[in-house]
Each structure stands twice: as C-alpha cells, then as structure tokens.
Design a protein around this motif. Structure first.
Motif, PDB file in Angstrom:
ATOM      1  N   GLU A   1      48.716  52.102 -53.927  1.00 20.87           N
ATOM      2  CA  GLU A   1      47.323  52.064 -54.385  1.00 20.87           C
ATOM      3  C   GLU A   1      46.820  50.638 -54.245  1.00 20.87           C
ATOM      4  N   LYS A   2      45.501  50.504 -54.295  1.00 20.95           N
ATOM      5  CA  LYS A   2      44.928  49.161 -54.294  1.00 20.95           C
ATOM      6  C   LYS A   2      45.177  48.526 -55.664  1.00 20.95           C
ATOM      7  N   VAL A   3      45.505  47.244 -55.653  1.00 22.79           N
ATOM      8  CA  VAL A   3      45.709  46.513 -56.903  1.00 22.79           C
ATOM      9  C   VAL A   3      44.933  45.212 -56.868  1.00 22.79           C
ATOM     10  N   TYR A   4      44.708  44.669 -58.048  1.00 22.27           N
ATOM     11  CA  TYR A   4      44.108  43.354 -58.216  1.00 22.27           C
ATOM     12  C   TYR A   4      45.181  42.443 -58.779  1.00 22.27           C
ATOM     13  N   VAL A   5      45.378  41.297 -58.147  1.00 26.00           N
ATOM     14  CA  VAL A   5      46.401  40.353 -58.592  1.00 26.00           C
ATOM     15  C   VAL A   5      45.734  39.028 -58.915  1.00 26.00           C
ATOM     16  N   LYS A   6      45.892  38.583 -60.165  1.00 22.89           N
ATOM     17  CA  LYS A   6      45.371  37.255 -60.525  1.00 22.89           C
ATOM     18  C   LYS A   6      46.528  36.280 -60.373  1.00 22.89           C
ATOM     19  N   MET A   7      46.270  35.162 -59.686  1.00 18.24           N
ATOM     20  CA  MET A   7      47.340  34.208 -59.420  1.00 18.24           C
ATOM     21  C   MET A   7      46.975  32.829 -59.949  1.00 18.24           C
ATOM     22  N   ARG A   8      47.959  31.940 -59.930  1.00 20.30           N
ATOM     23  CA  ARG A   8      47.713  30.570 -60.365  1.00 20.30           C
ATOM     24  C   ARG A   8      46.837  29.849 -59.346  1.00 20.30           C
ATOM     25  N   ASN A   9      46.280  28.719 -59.750  1.00 21.10           N
ATOM     26  CA  ASN A   9      45.395  27.914 -58.896  1.00 21.10           C
ATOM     27  C   ASN A   9      44.121  28.663 -58.531  1.00 21.10           C
ATOM     28  N   ASP A  10      43.593  29.441 -59.506  1.00 14.32           N
ATOM     29  CA  ASP A  10      42.286  30.094 -59.310  1.00 14.32           C
ATOM     30  C   ASP A  10      42.251  30.951 -58.055  1.00 14.32           C
ATOM     31  N   ARG A  11      43.339  31.694 -57.825  1.00 14.17           N
ATOM     32  CA  ARG A  11      43.354  32.614 -56.694  1.00 14.17           C
ATOM     33  C   ARG A  11      43.448  34.040 -57.189  1.00 14.17           C
ATOM     34  N   GLU A  12      42.863  34.944 -56.394  1.00 18.35           N
ATOM     35  CA  GLU A  12      42.994  36.369 -56.696  1.00 18.35           C
ATOM     36  C   GLU A  12      43.251  37.085 -55.376  1.00 18.35           C
ATOM     37  N   ILE A  13      43.969  38.168 -55.448  1.00 20.35           N
ATOM     38  CA  ILE A  13      44.179  38.974 -54.236  1.00 20.35           C
ATOM     39  C   ILE A  13      43.921  40.433 -54.583  1.00 20.35           C
ATOM     40  N   ARG A  14      43.239  41.128 -53.680  1.00 19.25           N
ATOM     41  CA  ARG A  14      43.127  42.586 -53.788  1.00 19.25           C
ATOM     42  C   ARG A  14      43.764  43.167 -52.531  1.00 19.25           C
ATOM     43  N   GLY A  15      44.620  44.169 -52.719  1.00 23.11           N
ATOM     44  CA  GLY A  15      45.249  44.761 -51.542  1.00 23.11           C
ATOM     45  C   GLY A  15      46.016  45.999 -51.941  1.00 23.11           C
ATOM     46  N   ARG A  16      46.629  46.640 -50.938  1.00 25.82           N
ATOM     47  CA  ARG A  16      47.403  47.854 -51.198  1.00 25.82           C
ATOM     48  C   ARG A  16      48.843  47.453 -51.438  1.00 25.82           C
ATOM     49  N   LEU A  17      49.382  47.854 -52.583  1.00 27.42           N
ATOM     50  CA  LEU A  17      50.720  47.458 -52.997  1.00 27.42           C
ATOM     51  C   LEU A  17      51.775  48.333 -52.326  1.00 27.42           C
ATOM     52  N   HIS A  18      52.676  47.709 -51.576  1.00 28.17           N
ATOM     53  CA  HIS A  18      53.736  48.474 -50.919  1.00 28.17           C
ATOM     54  C   HIS A  18      55.119  48.197 -51.495  1.00 28.17           C
ATOM     55  N   ALA A  19      55.304  47.027 -52.108  1.00 27.24           N
ATOM     56  CA  ALA A  19      56.615  46.722 -52.677  1.00 27.24           C
ATOM     57  C   ALA A  19      56.485  45.638 -53.736  1.00 27.24           C
ATOM     58  N   PHE A  20      57.379  45.675 -54.721  1.00 25.78           N
ATOM     59  CA  PHE A  20      57.453  44.585 -55.687  1.00 25.78           C
ATOM     60  C   PHE A  20      58.841  44.611 -56.314  1.00 25.78           C
ATOM     61  N   ASP A  21      59.202  43.502 -56.964  1.00 27.44           N
ATOM     62  CA  ASP A  21      60.471  43.478 -57.688  1.00 27.44           C
ATOM     63  C   ASP A  21      60.254  42.896 -59.091  1.00 27.44           C
ATOM     64  N   GLN A  22      61.350  42.653 -59.810  1.00 26.80           N
ATOM     65  CA  GLN A  22      61.211  42.239 -61.216  1.00 26.80           C
ATOM     66  C   GLN A  22      60.640  40.835 -61.348  1.00 26.80           C
ATOM     67  N   HIS A  23      60.636  40.062 -60.250  1.00 31.71           N
ATOM     68  CA  HIS A  23      60.022  38.725 -60.307  1.00 31.71           C
ATOM     69  C   HIS A  23      58.536  38.803 -60.005  1.00 31.71           C
ATOM     70  N   LEU A  24      58.051  40.020 -59.669  1.00 31.53           N
ATOM     71  CA  LEU A  24      56.697  40.222 -59.175  1.00 31.53           C
ATOM     72  C   LEU A  24      56.467  39.602 -57.802  1.00 31.53           C
ATOM     73  N   ASN A  25      57.561  39.387 -57.049  1.00 35.62           N
ATOM     74  CA  ASN A  25      57.382  39.223 -55.607  1.00 35.62           C
ATOM     75  C   ASN A  25      56.753  40.524 -55.125  1.00 35.62           C
ATOM     76  N   MET A  26      55.841  40.444 -54.132  1.00 38.16           N
ATOM     77  CA  MET A  26      55.152  41.666 -53.699  1.00 38.16           C
ATOM     78  C   MET A  26      54.898  41.650 -52.198  1.00 38.16           C
ATOM     79  N   VAL A  27      54.747  42.834 -51.632  1.00 39.76           N
ATOM     80  CA  VAL A  27      54.188  42.959 -50.290  1.00 39.76           C
ATOM     81  C   VAL A  27      52.888  43.736 -50.426  1.00 39.76           C
ATOM     82  N   LEU A  28      51.799  43.143 -49.937  1.00 41.26           N
ATOM     83  CA  LEU A  28      50.485  43.787 -49.987  1.00 41.26           C
ATOM     84  C   LEU A  28      49.954  43.949 -48.573  1.00 41.26           C
ATOM     85  N   ALA A  29      49.259  45.056 -48.311  1.00 39.40           N
ATOM     86  CA  ALA A  29      48.615  45.283 -47.018  1.00 39.40           C
ATOM     87  C   ALA A  29      47.106  45.163 -47.189  1.00 39.40           C
ATOM     88  N   GLN A  30      46.454  44.760 -46.095  1.00 36.03           N
ATOM     89  CA  GLN A  30      44.993  44.591 -46.108  1.00 36.03           C
ATOM     90  C   GLN A  30      44.580  43.786 -47.342  1.00 36.03           C
TER      91      GLN A  30
END
Lengths: 105, 106
Positions: free
Chosen positions: A30-59
C-alpha cells in the motif's frame, strides 16, 4: 536437524495485530507516508521493511522542506523540493514515523 | 564463509536482498548529501557496501572523489540506495517481509 539454541514457536502469518510492526505490516503493498529526519518526507508504495524500519519503497516521492530567511523583510520562506525515485532503499535510522498517506489518494 | 546463529539469520532480510543486487548498478546517497553511482561489489550484515567504478553524480560540488575508482561505504552513513526497479522482485520482497516480521515476534 534440531536447533539447540531456540524453541520453534508456531508462526502465525495471519492478521493479528499485536506489536507496532504489525501495524506497518498491514501497509505492505500500500502507499505509505514516511516522516524522516532533516525535514524530509517520503510517500511511496511499501514493498519491504524490517525491525530497524529499513524499507524498500516504489514510486517514492521525497519532499525536502527548507526555510530561508529574507534579509530585508526578515520573513521566513518555506520551500519544498520534490523528486521521484522509482525504487529506493531507505535506511531505518533516518525514519521517524510510518503511516497510511494523509491526503486522499 | 560466514557463520551466523539461528537468531541472526532471521534478521537478514536486507542483507539477502542486497546480495541479489551484486553486479548491478546502484546510486548510494549518503547522509552528507553525497551521491555515489557504482556497481555493487559486495555487502555485509551491517549493510556496509563496496562499490566499483564509482562516479559522483555531482562532481562540481564534490571534486575530491575524482581519482577514486572503488570505495567501501559504512552502512550507517547511508540515507538511500536508488535501486534498478527491473531487478527488484516486489512480490518476493513482500513475502520475505511477512516471514521476517512473523519470525521476529517476541
């Protein structure tokens, strides 16, 4: 082959939500919204993540927000820079939060 | 060859994922805004990476890498890795994620 250091617990790949990571699991593909450090945000389709919140996002669309100060008016100007990355790995130590997208999409 | 405990193997989704991308071209964007394009040579459990035949995507801002051919990047300084979408099996990733999360439940 017996694994000496761990008991094999039954693994439920099902739909129970017990831990925070299970909430994120509901957003796979599904599409997700990710708020990140340094005033960054990402919106994309979530394909993978782990317990550290490493992620692979498409588009993935990244938005970087910067503040500039106008020297004459002393006004603060907020600027947003966007770019799209077709497929991206995001390192989890930059992630603040993950949520379903907030705008209607 | 490396030896891992059973517990460690369950936490290696992205290690395994990056191993499938060895030999492919990626762009590693660091936390200091430097972007390095190169061929992924190797990766380890900390997601440290070695890239070959690198080029900096903005050489005017970062000329000090011009003579560098190969580099080792500590995993902790990575912000993003831009991936070639044609080499990413999203269905496989999703299935592996579900298993990894289930396996890591306390």
């Amino acid at each position: 082959l017996k694994m000496a250091d761990e008991k094999e617990a039954p693994v439920a790949l099902g739909t129970t939500v017990e831990e925070p990571l299970d909430l994120i699991r509901l957003s796979l593909d599904e599409k997700v919204y990710v708020k990140m450090r340094n005033d960054r945000e990402i919106r994309g389709r979530l394909h993978a993540f782990d317990q550290h919140l490493n992620m692979v996002l498409a588009q993935a669309e990244e938005t970087v927000t910067t503040v500039e100060m106008d020297e004459e008016s002393f006004e603060q100007v907020y600027r947003q820079t966007k770019r799209t990355i077709p497929m991206v790995f995001v390192r989890g130590d930059c992630v603040i939060l993950v949520s379903p997208p907030m705008r209607g999409s | 060859t490396e030896l891992f405990s059973v517990r460690q193997i369950r936490k290696m989704l992205f290690f395994s994922f990056f191993k499938t991308l060895v030999g492919k071209e990626v762009v590693v964007e660091l936390k200091n805004d430097l972007s390095i394009c190169g061929t992924l040579h190797s990766v380890d459990q900390y997601l440290n990476m070695k890239l070959l035949d690198i080029s900096v995507t903005d050489p005017d801002r970062f000329p000090h890498m011009l003579s560098v051919k190969n580099c080792f990047i500590r995993g902790s300084v990575v912000r993003y890795v831009h991936l070639p979408s044609e080499h990413v099996d999203t269905q496989l990733l999703q299935d592996a994620t579900r298993k990894e999360i289930a396996a890591n439940k306390k």
